[in-house]
Design a protein around this motif. Structure first.
Motif, mmCIF file in Angstrom:
data_model
loop_
_atom_site.group_PDB
_atom_site.id
_atom_site.type_symbol
_atom_site.label_atom_id
_atom_site.label_comp_id
_atom_site.label_asym_id
_atom_site.label_seq_id
_atom_site.Cartn_x
_atom_site.Cartn_y
_atom_site.Cartn_z
ATOM 1 N N VAL A 127 0.848 -1.193 0.000
ATOM 2 C CA VAL A 127 0.000 0.000 0.000
ATOM 3 C C VAL A 127 0.883 1.242 0.000
ATOM 4 N N ILE A 128 0.564 2.154 -0.907
ATOM 5 C CA ILE A 128 1.252 3.434 -0.995
ATOM 6 C C ILE A 128 0.216 4.513 -0.702
ATOM 7 N N VAL A 129 0.469 5.297 0.320
ATOM 8 C CA VAL A 129 -0.441 6.362 0.738
ATOM 9 C C VAL A 129 -0.101 7.621 -0.062
ATOM 10 N N VAL A 130 -1.141 8.259 -0.597
ATOM 11 C CA VAL A 130 -0.952 9.449 -1.421
ATOM 12 C C VAL A 130 -1.702 10.609 -0.785
ATOM 13 N N ALA A 131 -0.968 11.684 -0.521
ATOM 14 C CA ALA A 131 -1.557 12.871 0.096
ATOM 15 C C ALA A 131 -1.548 14.031 -0.893
ATOM 16 N N ARG A 132 -2.441 14.976 -0.673
ATOM 17 C CA ARG A 132 -2.498 16.162 -1.530
ATOM 18 C C ARG A 132 -1.313 17.087 -1.271
ATOM 19 N N VAL A 133 -0.822 17.074 -0.032
ATOM 20 C CA VAL A 133 0.334 17.885 0.362
ATOM 21 C C VAL A 133 1.213 17.038 1.280
ATOM 22 N N VAL A 134 2.461 17.421 1.399
ATOM 23 C CA VAL A 134 3.370 16.715 2.297
ATOM 24 C C VAL A 134 2.923 16.966 3.736
ATOM 25 N N ASP A 135 2.748 15.895 4.473
ATOM 26 C CA ASP A 135 2.351 15.972 5.879
ATOM 27 C C ASP A 135 3.233 14.971 6.630
ATOM 28 N N THR A 136 4.237 15.470 7.323
ATOM 29 C CA THR A 136 5.193 14.564 7.958
ATOM 30 C C THR A 136 4.549 13.691 9.031
ATOM 31 N N HIS A 137 3.518 14.189 9.691
ATOM 32 C CA HIS A 137 2.831 13.377 10.704
ATOM 33 C C HIS A 137 2.179 12.158 10.034
ATOM 34 N N VAL A 138 1.447 12.387 8.955
ATOM 35 C CA VAL A 138 0.796 11.274 8.244
ATOM 36 C C VAL A 138 1.856 10.363 7.637
ATOM 37 N N TYR A 139 2.909 10.956 7.083
ATOM 38 C CA TYR A 139 3.993 10.157 6.506
ATOM 39 C C TYR A 139 4.559 9.179 7.538
ATOM 40 N N LEU A 140 4.941 9.699 8.686
ATOM 41 C CA LEU A 140 5.528 8.844 9.721
ATOM 42 C C LEU A 140 4.548 7.783 10.201
ATOM 43 N N GLU A 141 3.303 8.180 10.412
ATOM 44 C CA GLU A 141 2.298 7.221 10.868
ATOM 45 C C GLU A 141 2.081 6.121 9.827
ATOM 46 N N ALA A 142 2.013 6.501 8.559
ATOM 47 C CA ALA A 142 1.787 5.518 7.495
ATOM 48 C C ALA A 142 2.940 4.523 7.411
ATOM 49 N N ILE A 143 4.157 5.016 7.421
ATOM 50 C CA ILE A 143 5.318 4.133 7.316
ATOM 51 C C ILE A 143 5.432 3.240 8.557
ATOM 52 N N PHE A 165 3.940 0.834 2.385
ATOM 53 C CA PHE A 165 5.217 0.680 1.696
ATOM 54 C C PHE A 165 5.873 2.032 1.459
ATOM 55 N N ASP A 166 5.060 3.039 1.123
ATOM 56 C CA ASP A 166 5.617 4.358 0.839
ATOM 57 C C ASP A 166 4.530 5.413 0.986
ATOM 58 N N PHE A 167 4.936 6.650 0.869
ATOM 59 C CA PHE A 167 4.061 7.813 0.988
ATOM 60 C C PHE A 167 4.459 8.773 -0.121
ATOM 61 N N LEU A 168 3.476 9.228 -0.898
ATOM 62 C CA LEU A 168 3.748 10.144 -2.000
ATOM 63 C C LEU A 168 2.901 11.401 -1.875
ATOM 64 N N ALA A 169 3.449 12.504 -2.367
ATOM 65 C CA ALA A 169 2.714 13.764 -2.485
ATOM 66 C C ALA A 169 3.250 14.461 -3.732
ATOM 67 N N PRO A 170 2.402 15.270 -4.378
ATOM 68 C CA PRO A 170 2.862 15.961 -5.584
ATOM 69 C C PRO A 170 4.003 16.933 -5.266
ATOM 70 N N PRO A 171 4.787 17.256 -6.265
ATOM 71 C CA PRO A 171 4.634 16.896 -7.681
ATOM 72 C C PRO A 171 5.151 15.477 -7.947
ATOM 73 N N PHE A 172 4.529 14.796 -8.896
ATOM 74 C CA PHE A 172 4.907 13.429 -9.239
ATOM 75 C C PHE A 172 5.854 13.462 -10.438
ATOM 76 N N MET A 173 7.088 13.097 -10.219
ATOM 77 C CA MET A 173 8.093 13.065 -11.280
ATOM 78 C C MET A 173 8.163 11.651 -11.844
ATOM 79 N N ALA A 174 8.210 11.538 -13.169
ATOM 80 C CA ALA A 174 8.157 10.231 -13.829
ATOM 81 C C ALA A 174 9.240 9.282 -13.320
ATOM 82 N N ALA A 175 10.464 9.755 -13.194
ATOM 83 C CA ALA A 175 11.554 8.881 -12.754
ATOM 84 C C ALA A 175 11.333 8.414 -11.319
#
Length: 131
Positions: free
Chosen positions: A80-96, A101-111
């Motif tokens: 499971v990869i959690v996707v947020a509208r903005v970077v939120d370090t609290h949610v990031y840490l809790e999710a991990i 597996f990971d946490f993503l927030a825009p901008p999404f770079m192809a590489a």
């Protein structure tokens, strides 16, 4: 990506996740979608669920944590990869810490997306092979 990988996207009208869906489809990924925790639960309940799940942080009937719990019950391992509208370090840490597996927030770079998807897929394939 050369093979068609299926990913489940769990969100309801999230522009952020819709953008991510399009970017991953452009990289050759097959995308299925659930608009709620209940729909995701049904889709993850089969014998061969999608190996990757991208979920919004908030859903009409739950949160990313509910999707992670459903994925843990799946017949096959799922990352499971959690996707947020903005970077939120609290949610990031809790999710991990909870097992995402990971946490993503825009901008999404192809590489970056290709790296995250390949890493998540390699990991889940190894987990499925170990069963």
């Amino acid at each position: 990506m050369t093979e068609r990988i299926t990913a489940l996207f769990v969100h309801q009208n999230s522009e952020t996740l819709a953008t991510l869906e399009g970017a991953l489809e452009d990289q050759g990924m097959r995308v299925t979608r659930a608009e709620s925790r209940a729909q995701a639960q049904r889709m993850l309940g089969g014998l061969n669920p999608a190996p990757l799940v991208f979920t919004d942080t908030q859903l009409p009937d739950g949160t990313w944590a509910d999707i992670l719990a459903e994925a843990e019950k799946a017949a096959q391992p799922v990352n499971v990869i959690v996707v947020a509208r903005v970077v939120d370090t609290h949610v990031y840490l809790e999710a991990i810490e909870t097992g995402a597996f990971d946490f993503l927030a825009p901008p999404f770079m192809a590489a970056d997306l290709a790296y995250v998807v390949r890493s998540a897929l390699d990991h889940v394939v190894a987990r499925r092979g170990a069963r």
